[in-house]
Motif scaffolding. Structure first.
Motif, short mmCIF file in Angstrom:
data_model
loop_
_atom_site.label_atom_id
_atom_site.label_comp_id
_atom_site.label_asym_id
_atom_site.label_seq_id
_atom_site.Cartn_x
_atom_site.Cartn_y
_atom_site.Cartn_z
N LEU A 3 0.81 -1.03 0.05
CA LEU A 3 -0.04 -0.05 -0.01
C LEU A 3 0.91 1.16 -0.06
CD1 LEU A 3 -2.72 -1.11 2.64
CD2 LEU A 3 -2.96 -0.93 0.06
N GLY A 4 1.93 1.39 0.96
CA GLY A 4 2.84 2.58 0.83
C GLY A 4 3.90 2.33 -0.64
N LEU A 5 3.73 1.49 -1.35
CA LEU A 5 4.47 1.80 -2.47
C LEU A 5 3.23 1.97 -3.50
CD1 LEU A 5 6.79 -1.12 -2.26
CD2 LEU A 5 7.43 1.10 -2.23
N GLU A 6 2.03 2.23 -3.28
CA GLU A 6 0.78 2.51 -3.90
C GLU A 6 0.61 1.46 -5.29
OE1 GLU A 6 1.08 6.69 -5.62
OE2 GLU A 6 2.44 6.78 -4.21
N ALA A 7 0.99 0.40 -4.59
CA ALA A 7 0.63 -1.01 -5.50
C ALA A 7 -0.53 -1.70 -5.47
CB ALA A 7 2.06 -1.75 -5.02
N GLU A 8 -0.79 -2.47 -6.29
CA GLU A 8 -1.96 -3.42 -6.35
C GLU A 8 -1.64 -4.60 -5.18
OE1 GLU A 8 -1.70 -5.23 -10.20
OE2 GLU A 8 -1.43 -3.37 -11.23
N ILE A 9 -2.78 -4.94 -4.59
CA ILE A 9 -2.58 -5.69 -3.47
C ILE A 9 -3.33 -7.17 -4.21
CG2 ILE A 9 -3.20 -6.57 -1.24
CD1 ILE A 9 -1.16 -4.21 -1.48
N LYS A 33 2.16 -4.43 -9.32
CA LYS A 33 2.67 -3.14 -9.89
C LYS A 33 2.47 -1.76 -9.19
CE LYS A 33 3.34 -3.96 -14.87
NZ LYS A 33 4.71 -4.28 -14.32
N GLY A 34 3.43 -1.07 -8.58
CA GLY A 34 3.42 0.04 -7.81
C GLY A 34 4.59 0.97 -8.30
N LYS A 35 4.92 1.95 -7.56
CA LYS A 35 5.87 2.90 -7.67
C LYS A 35 6.56 3.55 -6.34
CE LYS A 35 3.11 6.93 -8.34
NZ LYS A 35 2.16 7.91 -8.78
N VAL A 36 7.74 4.31 -6.94
CA VAL A 36 8.41 4.76 -5.83
C VAL A 36 8.84 6.05 -6.57
CG1 VAL A 36 10.60 5.23 -4.59
CG2 VAL A 36 9.35 2.85 -4.63
N THR A 37 8.40 7.44 -5.82
CA THR A 37 8.80 8.65 -6.53
C THR A 37 10.19 9.17 -6.08
OG1 THR A 37 6.54 8.90 -6.62
CG2 THR A 37 7.83 10.98 -7.05
N LEU A 38 11.21 9.38 -7.39
CA LEU A 38 12.32 10.20 -6.58
C LEU A 38 12.26 11.55 -6.82
CD1 LEU A 38 14.98 7.81 -8.46
CD2 LEU A 38 13.81 7.51 -6.61
N LEU A 48 17.00 3.67 -3.59
CA LEU A 48 17.38 2.86 -2.24
C LEU A 48 17.08 3.73 -1.16
CD1 LEU A 48 20.52 0.68 -3.08
CD2 LEU A 48 17.92 -0.02 -3.02
N ARG A 49 17.31 5.03 -1.09
CA ARG A 49 17.16 5.66 0.11
C ARG A 49 15.79 6.09 0.15
NH1 ARG A 49 21.99 8.21 -1.59
NH2 ARG A 49 20.74 10.06 -2.96
N LYS A 50 15.02 6.35 -0.66
CA LYS A 50 13.81 6.59 -0.95
C LYS A 50 12.77 5.31 -0.47
CE LYS A 50 10.25 9.60 -1.17
NZ LYS A 50 10.32 10.58 -2.65
N LEU A 51 13.19 4.29 -0.96
CA LEU A 51 12.71 2.81 -0.53
C LEU A 51 12.96 2.68 1.05
CD1 LEU A 51 11.00 0.45 -1.38
CD2 LEU A 51 13.17 -0.58 -2.05
N ARG A 52 14.14 2.96 1.43
CA ARG A 52 14.30 2.65 2.77
C ARG A 52 13.67 3.41 3.86
NH1 ARG A 52 20.55 3.53 4.78
NH2 ARG A 52 20.01 5.44 4.02
N SER A 53 13.45 4.76 3.37
CA SER A 53 12.57 5.80 4.03
C SER A 53 11.31 5.15 4.11
CB SER A 53 12.87 7.04 3.57
OG SER A 53 11.85 8.00 3.97
N ILE A 54 10.66 4.80 3.23
CA ILE A 54 9.19 4.48 3.23
C ILE A 54 9.04 3.26 4.03
CG2 ILE A 54 7.30 3.56 1.93
CD1 ILE A 54 8.57 5.17 -0.55
N LEU A 55 9.97 2.40 3.81
CA LEU A 55 9.89 1.30 4.89
C LEU A 55 10.14 1.44 6.24
CD1 LEU A 55 12.23 -1.40 2.77
CD2 LEU A 55 9.92 -1.46 2.84
N ARG A 56 10.85 2.31 6.73
CA ARG A 56 11.01 2.82 8.06
C ARG A 56 9.69 3.34 8.53
NH1 ARG A 56 17.44 4.71 7.77
NH2 ARG A 56 18.22 2.48 8.50
N TYR A 57 9.19 4.44 7.56
CA TYR A 57 8.00 5.04 8.20
C TYR A 57 6.95 4.16 8.29
CZ TYR A 57 8.82 10.12 7.12
OH TYR A 57 9.32 11.39 7.19
N LEU A 58 6.74 3.19 7.42
CA LEU A 58 5.80 1.88 7.61
C LEU A 58 6.13 1.12 8.79
CD1 LEU A 58 5.46 0.98 3.94
CD2 LEU A 58 3.73 2.23 5.37
N ALA A 111 12.98 12.79 5.51
CA ALA A 111 13.91 11.65 5.23
C ALA A 111 13.60 10.55 6.15
CB ALA A 111 15.38 11.83 5.12
N GLU A 112 13.63 11.01 7.56
CA GLU A 112 13.51 10.10 8.68
C GLU A 112 12.26 10.78 9.64
OE1 GLU A 112 16.33 8.65 11.17
OE2 GLU A 112 17.93 9.52 10.13
#
Ligand code: ADP
Ligand code: MG
Length: 484
Positions: free
Chosen positions: A73-79, A111-116, A179-189, A330-331
Motif C-alpha cells: 500500500l505504501g508503494l501505491e501498488a496493487e494488492i 505493480k506500484g511505484k516509488v517517486t524520486l 534505495l534511500r527513498k525505498l528505505r525511508s518508506i519502509l522505515r515510516y511504515l 527523510a526520517e
C-alpha cells in the motif's frame, strides 16, 4: 532526459533494475514461531520447521502478511487478494529443506511505484514490478574454524519481502536515490528497519547498457550488495566494463557477478549455462493465500503519513523550500522533531536550527536524533529567545553548544553565563563612544571616504561588549555616530 555515459565510440545509456530483499520487522519467522532478534548466539533461534525436521508443517505468520500488504500500500501498488507460495529448489548447506518457500507467478503485491526527488527539483516515478514474500536462508560461517564451515540457522526462515523494480533507473545516482527513498518508506511504515549493516536490506543490481533509445541490452546481475555506496560503485564499474566489452567488439554475456568492495570491481560468479534451474512449483503444504478486501482497506487506513505527503505538507504549511522539506522528512523522527520545534514558532528559523546546528552536532557526536542531547522542547525555547531579541544568532550558537554539552535548557544557560544580548541602547552607545575615541585617526579616515572601516568599528564594539551587543541596534547607532 537521463544522464548518458561517454564511451570511446559515442554515448551510452545505462539501464538498471534493482531487486531488494527487505527483512520484515516481525518477532517470529515467516512460517515458524522461532525468534528473529539480531545478534543472538548461533542456532538458538531455530524451530524444527526451520531445521526441516521430517513431518514439520509451515504455518503462515499473519503479521508478516500484514507487513507485506502495508508495504504494498505504501508503494501505491496493487494488492493481490489471492497469492500462491512456491518452492524454489536448490541445494545448499545453509538451506536444510533443499528449497526456499517463495512466491513466483502469483506474488502478494503487483505493480506500484516509488517517486524520486531529482536534484533539479523535478520528480521521477520508478516502477515497482512486484513484491513477494519469501524465507531467508541460514548463514554459512567460514571464519570460525581453519578447515571447517559452520552453519547458523538463526536466519533460516526469517520473512523477507523481495521488492523488484522495473528497469527504470538510469544512473548510479538514481539507484542510490531510489534505495534511500525505498528505505525511508519502509522505515515510516515500520515494515523493515532498513539496517543495511545488519543485512536487513540487501540489493541485487541488474545492469545493462544500450545506445540511446535502442532496445534493452543484455544484463548482468550483481548479487547481494549491502550498502548504498557499494551499489553505486558496483553499477558505475559494471556499466563501464560492459561499454568497454562492446566497444572492443565483444558481447556482454548474461551472468551473475559479485562486487568486490575492497577492489571496487565486479567479477563473474556464474554464467547463464550454470544458471540455477529452481524447478518452482506450488508448495503442497500451503494453501493459496486469500485476503479479504475489507481487511486490506482497514490496513490502508492505518498507514502513517508517508515521506512524499509529509514533504508536500511541510512545503505548503510551513513555507519550507523543497530541499529543506526533503531533508527533514527523510526520517520520521527528524520530521517529528522539527514539527515539535516549529509548532507555534517561526518555522523557517526552526528548520534552520534543526538542520544546521542540531544535525551538525549529532553528526559530530555520531548520534541519531532519537538520542539527541537537546530535546525538541529545549531547542524551541532557544528559538524563542532568538525571536524575542534576548539572543543574537551568535550568542544563540554559544548557548546551543552549551546545551549540547550539559543537557541544560536554553534559559538556564543564558542566566548562568550572563549571555543575554545587550539591547539597552545607552550601554551600546557608551561602548561605541569609547571605541571611536580610542580610534580617532580611523574615524577620520572613515569620514574621508574609507567606508570599509565600518566593519572594523562593529568588530571593536562587539569585542568591548563580549559579543553581546544586539547587532542591528549596534549597526544603527554606530552609523548615526559616525555620520554625526
Ligand atoms: P530474474 O528473476 O532472473 O532476476 P527478473 O525478470 O525478475 O529476472 O528481473 C530482475 C530485475 O532485472 C528487475 O529488477 C528488472 O527490472 C531488471 N532487468 C530486466 N531486464 C533488464 C535489462 N535489460 N537491464 C537492466 N535491468 C534489467
Ligand atoms: Mg534476480
Amino acid at each position: 532526459m537521463a544522464a548518458l555515459v561517454e564511451g570511446r565510440t559515442g554515448a551510452w545509456e545505462v539501464i538498471i533494475g534493482l531487486e531488494v530483499h527487505a527483512q520484515i520487522v516481525a518477532e517470529a519467522k515467516l512460517f515458524s514461531g522461532a525468534a528473529t532478534a539480531f545478534g543472538a548466539a548461533p542456532n538458538t533461534q531455530v524451530s524444527p520447521v526451520d531445521a526441516a525436521f521430517p513431518g514439520m508443517l509451515p504455518v503462515i505468520n499473519r503479521h508478516c502478511v500484514e507487513q507485506a500488504v502495508k508495504t504494498g500500500l505504501g508503494l501505491e501498488a496493487e494488492i493481490n487478494l489471492v497469492s500462491v507460495f512456491d518452492r524454489k529448489n536448490y541445494f545448499y548447506a545453509d538451506l536444510p529443506p533443499g528449497y526456499q518457500i517463495s512466491q513466483y507467478s502469483r506474488p502478494i503485491v503487483g505493480k506500484g511505484k516509488v517517486t524520486l526527488d531529482m536534484p533539479d527539483g523535478t520528480t521521477r516515478a520508478i516502477g515497482i514490478t512486484r513484491l513477494h514474500l519469501e524465507q531467508d536462508a541460514g548463514k554459512s560461517l567460514h571464519d570460525q574454524h581453519p578447515a571447517l564451515t559452520y552453519v547458523d540457522l538463526n536466519r533460516a526462515g526469517v520473512g523477507l519481502m523481495e521488492i523488484v523494480s522495473e528497469p527504470d533507473l538510469r544512473s548510479a545516482e538514481e539507484a542510490g536515490a531510489y534505495l534511500r527513498k525505498l528505505r525511508s518508506i519502509l522505515r515510516y511504515l515500520g515494515t523493515c528497519d532498513g539496517n543495511m549493516e545488519e543485512g536487513s536490506l540487501r540489493c541485487d543490481c541488474n545492469v545493462s547498457v544500450r545506445r540511446p533509445d535502442a532496445p534493452l541490452g543484455t544484463r548482468c546481475e550483481i548479487k547481494n550488495v549491502n550498502s548504498i555506496r557499494y551499489v553505486m560503485q558496483a553499477i558505475e564499474y559494471e556499466a563501464r566494463r560492459q561499454i568497454e566489452v562492446i566497444e572492443e567488439g565483444g558481447t556482454v554475456e548474461q551472468e551473475t557477478r559479485l562486487f568486490d568492495a575492497g577492489k571496487g570491481v565486479t567479477r563473474p560468479m556464474r554464467s547463464k549455462e550454470h544458471a540455477h534451474d529452481y524447478r518452482y512449483f506450488p508448495d503442497p503444504d500451503l494453501l493459496p493465500l486469500k485476503l479479504d478486501r475489507d481487511w486490506v482497506e482497514a490496513l490502508r487506513r492505518t498507514l502513517p503519513e508517508l515521506p512524499d505527503a509529509k514533504k508536500a505538507r511541510f512545503i505548503a504549511f510551513y513555507g519550507l523550500s523543497a530541499e529543506d522539506a526533503g531533508v527533514l522528512v527523510a526520517e520520521r523522527a527528524s520530521a517529528d522533531y522539527f514539527e515539535a520545534v516549529a509548532k507555534g514558532r517561526d518555522a523557517k528559523l526552526a528548520a534552520n536550527w534543526v538542520m544546521v546546528e542540531l544535525f551538525g552536532a549529532l553528526n559530530r557526536l555520531g548520534l541519531g536524533i532519537e538520542q539527541s542531547p537537546v530535546p525538541a522542547a529545549a531547542l524551541g525555547e532557544l528559538v524563542d529567545l532568538i525571536r524575542d531579541g534576548t539572543l543574537s544568532g551568535r550568542l544563540a550558537k554559544e548557548v546551543f553548544a552549551a546545551m549540547v554539552e550539559t543537557g541544560k535548557g536554553a534559559a538556564a544557560i543564558v542566566e548562568e553565563r550572563g549571555l543575554k544580548q545587550v539591547t539597552d541602547s545607552g550601554a551600546i552607545e557608551s561602548a561605541i563612544d569609547a571605541v571611536l575615541a580610542a580610534q580617532a585617526d580611523k574615524v577620520a579616515e572613515y569620514r574621508a571616504g574609507r567606508d570599509k572601516l565600518f566593519g572594523f568599528f562593529v568588530g571593536q564594539v562587539m569585542k568591548a561588549t563580549q559579543g553581546k551587543a544586539n547587532p542591528a541596534l549596534l549597526n544603527e547607532l554606530l552609523r548615526r555616530k559616525l555620520a554625526g
